[in-house]
Design an enzyme around this catalytic site. Structure first.
Site, PDB file in Angstrom:
ATOM      1  N   THR A 289       0.832  -1.194   0.000  1.00 19.07           N
ATOM      2  CA  THR A 289       0.000   0.000   0.000  1.00 19.07           C
ATOM      3  C   THR A 289       0.869   1.248   0.000  1.00 19.07           C
ATOM      4  O   THR A 289       2.041   1.220   0.362  1.00 19.07           O
ATOM      5  CB  THR A 289      -0.877   0.079   1.262  1.00 19.07           C
ATOM      6  OG1 THR A 289      -0.037   0.263   2.415  1.00 19.07           O
ATOM      7  CG2 THR A 289      -1.723  -1.161   1.426  1.00 19.07           C
ATOM      8  N   ASP A 290       0.244   2.352  -0.385  1.00 18.56           N
ATOM      9  CA  ASP A 290       0.807   3.649  -0.059  1.00 18.56           C
ATOM     10  C   ASP A 290       0.526   3.893   1.423  1.00 18.56           C
ATOM     11  O   ASP A 290      -0.251   3.168   2.055  1.00 18.56           O
ATOM     12  CB  ASP A 290       0.181   4.738  -0.933  1.00 18.56           C
ATOM     13  CG  ASP A 290       1.075   5.952  -1.100  1.00 18.56           C
ATOM     14  OD1 ASP A 290       1.931   6.185  -0.222  1.00 18.56           O
ATOM     15  OD2 ASP A 290       0.907   6.682  -2.100  1.00 18.56           O
ATOM     16  N   TRP A 291       1.149   4.926   1.980  1.00 20.49           N
ATOM     17  CA  TRP A 291       1.072   5.164   3.418  1.00 20.49           C
ATOM     18  C   TRP A 291      -0.347   5.562   3.833  1.00 20.49           C
ATOM     19  O   TRP A 291      -0.896   6.551   3.363  1.00 20.49           O
ATOM     20  CB  TRP A 291       2.085   6.222   3.810  1.00 20.49           C
ATOM     21  CG  TRP A 291       3.412   5.642   4.193  1.00 20.49           C
ATOM     22  CD1 TRP A 291       4.087   5.858   5.354  1.00 20.49           C
ATOM     23  CD2 TRP A 291       4.228   4.729   3.436  1.00 20.49           C
ATOM     24  NE1 TRP A 291       5.270   5.132   5.368  1.00 20.49           N
ATOM     25  CE2 TRP A 291       5.379   4.434   4.209  1.00 20.49           C
ATOM     26  CE3 TRP A 291       4.100   4.105   2.196  1.00 20.49           C
ATOM     27  CZ2 TRP A 291       6.379   3.566   3.774  1.00 20.49           C
ATOM     28  CZ3 TRP A 291       5.092   3.242   1.752  1.00 20.49           C
ATOM     29  CH2 TRP A 291       6.213   2.985   2.544  1.00 20.49           C
TER      30      TRP A 291
END
Length: 870
Positions: A289-291
């Site tokens: 995932t992105d953050w």
């Protein structure tokens, strides 16, 4: 110092909206139809295909199998979940498996250099790299970033970026990618990946997919990120194209975007992750995932997500997670099959082995949390042990040479009347604009470059890095010029006098960045500024043009700016777009301004005459309430494809770029390499074997806190549970529609990394001779565009960039023969019913155009009739 990362506190034909489902091995079309007038659905695809069947990865997967088959449940879960915000030295880190020598894996920004640390190179960002049209520089820059990542102990370097592609001219992060074309993005991304990973660092290709706007990008407990509604053909032919090439290049990691696609979040969209990425494209690495782009526990695991970053749940620093201990719980209660967790961990460990990180790979020697030598090891904890956190290792090497070469070769000469450029060192110069000078607050005084102060070297946000030094244009010009006066102001001084021999150089810029920071009212996207120059740049140019008879405009910009207020003024003789030059801003510009090198950059996007030249569908959507439905109604027609289709003449076309010399294209010839003897590619190769594990639910004691003997760190995310023995398996979990656990045989368009290997067979090879017909040395770019025949029965852009090559530096009169190769896929369109790539048999009816921009294509090679030069 506290630092935050990745966190912000043509109408569609019905036949285009088709995806597939697979039932009992039979492929059937499924409509991606609107549930409501503006809401699209994404069909389910389960289960996640196992990794390990591609021969290039077989050794790494065998090593991973030997480890994973002996791991406890806690060790497996530990490697899939980040340890939490500020719970380690990097912007993100996984847990570890020390019994097997696997450390906490360090994940760090950015795509242009190692963010939030010292003694690194701030390379020019992707858009500047794209403007070079130079594959060797793309690769070399990747090597430099990889070497610095390795030197700092970064396992996964978060880049390159090929999404956004630049669909929206105002989009905040367009500058992180390589340009507004899928082939330019694909080649730039693939060359960067190959360079980075040659060093042992793992690249993370991002953001997958449809991430074309900053505002309203994220879902949270109170908001829902926008839905990018994309038809199947447009997805494949535009937005997926560079990701396919990245997978083909062997990228180790892919990061999902924040947004939804067709009403399903990218990080839990089974159609995108399971079907398209891991089956059709044969991706063998791991998906992360992105953050804070992790929105569910069981659902994301089943949909194909492999790693959650930074590990926190919907609200960071609460010690909560959708995975970690909850993933352990999901395994014990049977809601997530152990088979899925085994594949997640195997993908991560296999990637670690694939790039040799088991052999003397450095541990992190820096901290993204502080500049001090010592500090808290886990700053996110209320009470943290302390120690040495920064060793100040210098990893710059001679990478400044590559950085300067990229910045220099990207500089694009748009206009040069009366051959006013290059300048002479004894010319009388007057320089205007704050963009020529330093940041008045000091170097790196704005967090993540979140301001527009001084020369613009990069945009802002997580795609930035700290400048180790900066020689401004002001300094560099002063080092060369014998007669120059500087006015580092954006208001034209009324006291300035001008003589007939004076040359005014006016510096202007336009900035943008990530939605985590707002600059001058622009929340990442250029919401307020539009496509105008910042700081009244247009007025500064006009004022100089009124006073001086010779004006040179230098532009540092994240993308398109409208120049109509001044571009045709008699005194505006030359315009240089220097894009975003990184740390070598001044010297790279002087290399061109004073003629040590001829400019050889070409525009990686179209410059319009007005923002109204674009379709309304590519505007920034500002809708604060309810989920935005961002429907890509323009389909394939973005940037130059749109301008050609709509018959709109831009100010400067895609690919445009002048030189101090001139070039001639001659003697084109085309040969068949691999005949296209069928409409569709031959059948995909048989799929290799994948690891087989014991998938019985493990003993709950493997994740019991009572079995551990270390001191807990508060808020650190662990895989352990207080009473795992009380968890019982259940068969009542509400699985998503279409869920099943039977592995599928593989979609017909797959068969290798990037898809069916036959798609990448070279179909035609074209040779063309490029001659320097001027009086100065220089480099030329040959751009190849394909025109597909109407016999395919689909509406297709009249020109599509499919290849390019750049000459070496040619002396006056010197020639070089370039070879440009195009593949079967380059001549194909996506058949939404058959779900495969369709090409004209024998290339019949295909026209291949070669030249120096999309509007300057003197070479025509028509299949069956040969080549000519106009």
């Amino acid at each position: 110092m506290t630092r935050w990362s990745h966190l912000a506190l043509v109408p569609l034909l019905p036949q285009l909206l088709v995806a597939t489902s697979v039932t009992d091995g039979e492929t059937k079309p499924v409509q991606l139809h609107p549930r409501d007038d503006d809401e699209y659905s994404s069909p389910p695809f389960y289960p996640t295909p196992h990794g390990g069947w591609v021969s290039d990865w077989s050794d790494a997967y065998e090593k991973a199998y030997q480890v994973v088959s002996n791991m406890t449940l806690a060790e497996k879960v530990n490697l899939t979940t980040g340890t939490g915000f500020f719970m380690g030295p990097c912007v993100g880190q996984t847990g570890s498996a020390p019994r097997f020598g696997i450390p906490n894996l360090c994940l760090q920004d950015s795509p242009l250099g190692i963010r939030e640390t010292d003694h690194i190179t701030a390379f020019p960002p992707g858009l500047t790299v794209g403007a070079t049209f130079n594959k060797e520089l793309m690769y070399n820059r990747g090597v430099g970033i990889g070497e610095e990542a390795r030197g700092k102990g970064v396992n996964v370097q978060l880049g390159p970026v090929v999404g956004p592609i630049g669909r929206k001219p105002r989009g905040g992060r367009n500058w992180e990618g390589f340009g507004a074309d899928p082939t330019l993005q694909a080649i730039g991304g693939a060359e960067t990946i190959k360079g980075m990973q040659s060093t042992g660092a793992i690249a993370s290709l991002k953001h997958f997919i449809g991430y074309e706007q900053e505002m309203y990008r994220m879902s949270s407990i109170i908001t829902k990120g926008y839905s990018s509604n994309i038809d199947d053909r447009t997805l494949h032919e535009l937005y997926l194209w560079p990701f396919a090439e990245g997978v083909r290049a062997g990228v180790g990691s892919i990061m999902t975007a924040y947004n939804d696609v067709n009403s399903s979040a990218c990080s839990q969209n089974s159609k995108l992750l399971n079907d398209i990425l891991k089956d059709e494209l044969g991706f063998q690495g791991f998906v992360m995932t992105d953050w804070l782009g992790h929105y569910s526990g069981v659902g994301s695991a089943l949909a194909g997500l492999d790693m959650a970053m930074p590990g926190d749940g919907s609200v960071p620093l609460f010690g909560d997670s959708y995975w970690a201990y909850d993933l352990s719980r999901s395994i014990l209660n049977g809601s997530v099959p152990l088979d899925r967790l085994n594949d997640m961990v195997t993908r991560i460990v296999a990637t670690w082995y694939k790039f040799g990180q088991d052999a003397d790979y450095p541990l992190p020697n820096f901290s993204s949390n502080t500049d001090a030598a010592t500090g808290e090891l886990y700053p996110g904890a209320l009470f943290s042990p302390t120690g040495v956190v920064n060793q100040f290792i210098n990893v710059e090497g001679d990478h400044n040479i590559t950085a300067r070469a990229v910045a220099r070769e990207a500089i694009t000469l748009l206009k040069n009347e009366d051959s006013i450029l290059p300048l002479s060192s004894n010319d009388s110069l007057k320089v205007f604009g704050t963009d020529a000078g330093p940041n008045t607050g000091g170097l790196n005084s704005c967090t993540d470059q979140g301001c527009d102060n001084g020369v613009l070297t990069m945009g802002w946000g997580s795609g930035s890095a700290s400048l180790p030094y900066l020689i401004t244009p002001q300094e560099a010009i002063a080092n060369v010029s014998q007669n120059c006066t500087f006015y580092i102001t954006d208001s034209f001084p009324s006291s300035v006098t001008a003589s007939a021999d004076d040359i005014a150089i006016v510096f202007i810029n336009a900035d943008s960045g990530e939605n985590s920071i707002t600059v001058d009212g622009n929340p990442g996207d250029r919401l307020v500024a539009g496509l105008n120059a910042w700081h009244n740049g247009d007025d500064l140019v006009k004022a100089a043009a009124e006073k001086f008879s010779n004006v040179v405009v230098v532009i540092h910009t994240v993308g398109q700016i409208v120049m109509e207020e001044w571009i045709e003024l008699d005194s505006v003789k030359a315009v240089l777009v220097a894009h975003l030059p990184g740390q070598e801003a001044g010297d790279s510009l002087v290399d061109i301004l004073f003629g040590d090198y001829s400019p050889s950059g070409h525009m990686p996007y179209t410059i319009p005459k007005s923002e109204s030249d674009y379709p309304d569908s590519v505007s920034i959507i500002d809708q604060p309430f309810g989920q935005i439905q961002d429907t890509f109604t323009e389909g394939l027609y973005i940037d130059y494809r749109h301008f050609l289709q709509a018959n709109i003449t831009p100010r400067y076309p895609f690919g445009h770029g002048l030189s101090y010399t001139t070039f001639n294209f001659s003697s084109p010839s085309m040969s068949v390499v691999t005949a296209i003897d069928s409409t569709y590619p031959p059948a995909r190769p048989s799929q290799g074997a994948t690891p087989k594990y014991n998938d019985s639910i493990p003993n709950p004691s493997e994740v019991a806190w009572s079995s551990t003997s270390f001191t807990r760190i508060w808020r650190y995310l662990y895989p352990y549970l207080d009473d795992p023995q009380s968890i019982t398996a259940s068969n009542t979990y509400p699985y998503p529609d279409g869920y099943n656990t039977t592995q599928k045989p593989g979609v017909r368009a797959g068969g290798g990394q990037g898809g069916n290997p036959a798609l990448y067979d070279i179909a035609f090879s074209i040779d063309v001779t490029v001659t320097n017909t001027g009086s100065r040395k220089g480099k030329a770019v040959a751009q190849l565009y394909v025109e597909l025949p109407s016999s395919l029965g689909l509406d297709t852009p009249s020109r599509q960039l499919r290849q390019f090559e750049k000459t070496e530096e040619l002396a006056a009169g010197q020639s070089q023969t370039l070879t440009l190769e195009i593949t079967r896929k380059d001549l194909s369109v996506w058949d939404v019913v058959v779900q495969d790539w369709m090409a004209p048999v024998d290339g019949e009816g295909v026209n291949i155009w070669i030249g120096q921009s999309v509007a300057d294509l003197p070479v025509l090679c028509s299949v069956g009739t040969g080549c000519s030069v106009s």
